[in-house]
Design a protein around this motif. Structure first.
Motif, PDB file in Angstrom:
ATOM      1  N   PHE A  82      -1.995 -12.416   1.042  1.00 39.59           N
ATOM      2  CA  PHE A  82      -1.465 -13.490   0.201  1.00 39.59           C
ATOM      3  C   PHE A  82       0.052 -13.408   0.064  1.00 39.59           C
ATOM      4  N   HIS A  83       0.671 -12.572   0.904  1.00 38.47           N
ATOM      5  CA  HIS A  83       2.139 -12.485   0.982  1.00 38.47           C
ATOM      6  C   HIS A  83       2.754 -12.290  -0.413  1.00 38.47           C
ATOM      7  N   VAL A  84       2.279 -11.262  -1.101  1.00 37.14           N
ATOM      8  CA  VAL A  84       2.737 -10.988  -2.461  1.00 37.14           C
ATOM      9  C   VAL A  84       4.116 -10.331  -2.432  1.00 37.14           C
ATOM     10  N   SER A  85       5.039 -10.888  -3.202  1.00 36.41           N
ATOM     11  CA  SER A  85       6.364 -10.279  -3.323  1.00 36.41           C
ATOM     12  C   SER A  85       6.274  -9.070  -4.244  1.00 36.41           C
ATOM     13  N   THR A  86       6.706  -7.928  -3.751  1.00 34.83           N
ATOM     14  CA  THR A  86       6.603  -6.716  -4.549  1.00 34.83           C
ATOM     15  C   THR A  86       7.853  -5.870  -4.371  1.00 34.83           C
ATOM     16  N   SER A  87       8.030  -4.951  -5.281  1.00 35.35           N
ATOM     17  CA  SER A  87       9.172  -4.042  -5.224  1.00 35.35           C
ATOM     18  C   SER A  87       8.656  -2.624  -5.005  1.00 35.35           C
ATOM     19  N   LEU A  88       9.575  -1.719  -4.724  1.00 36.15           N
ATOM     20  CA  LEU A  88       9.197  -0.318  -4.530  1.00 36.15           C
ATOM     21  C   LEU A  88       8.592   0.254  -5.805  1.00 36.15           C
ATOM     22  N   GLU A  89       9.177  -0.125  -6.952  1.00 37.54           N
ATOM     23  CA  GLU A  89       8.668   0.380  -8.231  1.00 37.54           C
ATOM     24  C   GLU A  89       7.258  -0.126  -8.502  1.00 37.54           C
ATOM     25  N   ASN A  90       7.017  -1.408  -8.228  1.00 42.28           N
ATOM     26  CA  ASN A  90       5.698  -1.974  -8.463  1.00 42.28           C
ATOM     27  C   ASN A  90       4.669  -1.392  -7.510  1.00 42.28           C
ATOM     28  N   SER A  91       5.043  -1.211  -6.246  1.00 35.74           N
ATOM     29  CA  SER A  91       4.134  -0.613  -5.265  1.00 35.74           C
ATOM     30  C   SER A  91       3.771   0.808  -5.662  1.00 35.74           C
ATOM     31  N   ALA A  92       4.765   1.548  -6.181  1.00 39.36           N
ATOM     32  CA  ALA A  92       4.509   2.914  -6.627  1.00 39.36           C
ATOM     33  C   ALA A  92       3.567   2.924  -7.836  1.00 39.36           C
ATOM     34  N   SER A  93       3.740   1.962  -8.735  1.00 37.02           N
ATOM     35  CA  SER A  93       2.867   1.874  -9.909  1.00 37.02           C
ATOM     36  C   SER A  93       1.436   1.550  -9.502  1.00 37.02           C
ATOM     37  N   ILE A  94       1.289   0.658  -8.539  1.00 41.85           N
ATOM     38  CA  ILE A  94      -0.042   0.290  -8.054  1.00 41.85           C
ATOM     39  C   ILE A  94      -0.717   1.490  -7.405  1.00 41.85           C
ATOM     40  N   LEU A  95       0.017   2.196  -6.531  1.00 39.63           N
ATOM     41  CA  LEU A  95      -0.538   3.382  -5.875  1.00 39.63           C
ATOM     42  C   LEU A  95      -0.896   4.446  -6.901  1.00 39.63           C
ATOM     43  N   PHE A  96      -0.034   4.613  -7.895  1.00 39.87           N
ATOM     44  CA  PHE A  96      -0.263   5.588  -8.965  1.00 39.87           C
ATOM     45  C   PHE A  96      -1.545   5.252  -9.724  1.00 39.87           C
ATOM     46  N   GLY A  97      -1.741   3.964 -10.011  1.00 38.97           N
ATOM     47  CA  GLY A  97      -2.934   3.542 -10.729  1.00 38.97           C
ATOM     48  C   GLY A  97      -4.199   3.725  -9.912  1.00 38.97           C
ATOM     49  N   LEU A  98      -4.123   3.441  -8.609  1.00 36.52           N
ATOM     50  CA  LEU A  98      -5.288   3.612  -7.736  1.00 36.52           C
ATOM     51  C   LEU A  98      -5.681   5.075  -7.612  1.00 36.52           C
ATOM     52  N   LEU A  99      -4.674   5.954  -7.484  1.00 34.58           N
ATOM     53  CA  LEU A  99      -4.951   7.394  -7.407  1.00 34.58           C
ATOM     54  C   LEU A  99      -5.491   7.915  -8.736  1.00 34.58           C
TER      55      LEU A  99
END
Length: 326
Positions: free
Chosen positions: A291-308
Motif C-alpha cells: 500500500f506504499h505506506v510513507s514511513t520514517s526510520l523511527e516509525n519502522s523501528a517502533s513497529i519492529l520493536f512492537g512486533l518483537l
C-alpha cells in the motif's frame, strides 16, 4: 529383525506425517489470516469503500451460506440454533460484532503495520482483566513484555507519518472489545454447552452461531449509521470485480476459522500463539510495501520493536504456562 525394522519405519513415517500436517496447517493459517487483513485493507482503502458495517455483514453472510451448505451435504455437523442457545450467546455476539466493525473502521484509516502493533494493546487489557476477574497472576517476563508493547504502541503513534486520530480511536475501542470477547467467551461457552442437545459446542457450531446472530444486528447498525444511502449511491456495487474481492474476503474470514481450528488440533495453544505473533512480521512488511505506506526510520523501528515485543510476550506466556503446570 525384519519386523522391528518395519515397525520403526512405520513410526518414522507417522512422525513425518504429523509434522507435515502441523506445518501445512500452520502455513494455511498464516496465509489466510494475513490475506484477510490485506484484502480488507484493499477494499476499504484502494476501493475507498465507506461502508465497513455492510462489508462485515456480507462477509458473515458468506460464512453462513458456506457452513450451512457443508452441513446440508453432510460434510460437517452443527448444533441446532435454539432460543435457549441464542439467549445465552447473544451478549458475547454483540461484543463480537462490535469487534469486527471497529476493526473495519480502524483499518480504513490506519496502515496495516500500525494496526498489528496497536493490537498488542489487547494483550495488556486481557492480562489486566485476567488478574482482576479471575485472580490470575503473571510472572515478571510477561509484565515486561506487556510494558514493551505499550512503549511500542505509544512511540509508533508518535512517529506515524499517516497518523489519523479517528482511526486510532477506533483501534483502541477495538482492543477493549477484543479483550472483552476473549475474557467472556470461555464462560459463555461453558454455559452454552449446558443448553445444547449434545452437551457440546464445537468450532463449526460457534462459527455458524456467531455469524448468523451477527446478521440482524449488522442490518440494524447499517440503518443506524445510514450506510443504505451510501450503498444506493456508490458505483462500486455495479463492478463485478468488487463483488469478487468482497466475496473472496468472506471466504478468507471463514478460512481463518477453519485453519486456526485445524492448526490448534495439530499443535498446541502456545504454538498457535507464538506463530500468530511471528505472523505479524511478514504481514506488517507486506502492508507497508503493497500500500506504499510513507514511513520514517523511527516509525519502522517502533513497529519492529512492537512486533518483537509480541513474540517475546508469546514466549513468556509459554514459559509461564509450563511453570504453572509443573
Amino acid at each position: 529383525m525384519l519386523e522391528k525394522d518395519i515397525e520403526k519405519s512405520v513410526r518414522s513415517n507417522k512422525g513425518i506425517t504429523v509434522h507435515n500436517k502441523a506445518l501445512l496447517s500452520g502455513i494455511a493459517y498464516c496465509i489466510s489470516s494475513c490475506s484477510m487483513i490485506l484484502v480488507n485493507k484493499y477494499v476499504l482503502s484502494s476501493y475507498d469503500f465507506n461502508a465497513g458495517i455492510s462489508l462485515m455483514v456480507y462477509q458473515n453472510f458468506v460464512s453462513v451460506v458456506v457452513v450451512s451448505s457443508l452441513r446440508v451435504f453432510g460434510i460437517i455437523s452443527t448444533e441446532p440454533l435454539t432460543w435457549r442457545l441464542v439467549r445465552v450467546w447473544l451478549p458475547v455476539n454483540v461484543i463480537f460484532v462490535g469487534m469486527l466493525i471497529t476493526s473495519m473502521f480502524s483499518l480504513k484509516y490506519i496502515n496495516v503495520a500500525m494496526v498489528t502493533v496497536l493490537k498488542n494493546v489487547t494483550n495488556v487489557i486481557t492480562a489486566v482483566g485476567e488478574m482482576y476477574l479471575f485472580n490470575k497472576t503473571h510472572d515478571n517476563k510477561v509484565w515486561t513484555a506487556l510494558f514493551l508493547m505499550i512503549i511500542s504502541a505509544v512511540t509508533g503513534g508518535i512517529t506515524d507519518l499517516s497518523f489519523h486520530a479517528i482511526g486510532y480511536t477506533w483501534q483502541i475501542i477495538n482492543c477493549f472489545l477484543t479483550a472483552s470477547y476473549s475474557l467472556t467467551l470461555r464462560r459463555v461457552m461453558d454455559t452454552a454447552k449446558q443448553v445444547t442437545k449434545s452437551g457440546n459446542l464445537d468450532e463449526f457450531s460457534m462459527v455458524l452461531l456467531n455469524n448468523t446472530l451477527s446478521l440482524p444486528l449488522g442490518f440494524l447498525l447499517i440503518l443506524l449509521f445510514n450506510e443504505v444511502d451510501y450503498l444506493s449511491r456508490t458505483p462500486l456495487l455495479q463492478l463485478p470485480a468488487f463483488w469478487l474481492v468482497t466475496t473472496f474476503s468472506g471466504l478468507l474470514g471463514l478460512a481463518i476459522s477453519f485453519t486456526s481450528m485445524w492448526f490448534l488440533h495439530q499443535t498446541s495453544a502456545t504454538t498457535y500463539s507464538l506463530v500468530g505473533s511471528l505472523n505479524k512480521i511478514p504481514l506488517s512488511v507486506a502492508g507497508i510495501f503493497l500500500f506504499h505506506v510513507s514511513t520514517s526510520l523511527e516509525n519502522s523501528a517502533s513497529i519492529l520493536f512492537g512486533l518483537l515485543a509480541g513474540v517475546f510476550f508469546a514466549r513468556a506466556k509459554m514459559q509461564d504456562k509450563s511453570q504453572t503446570r509443573s
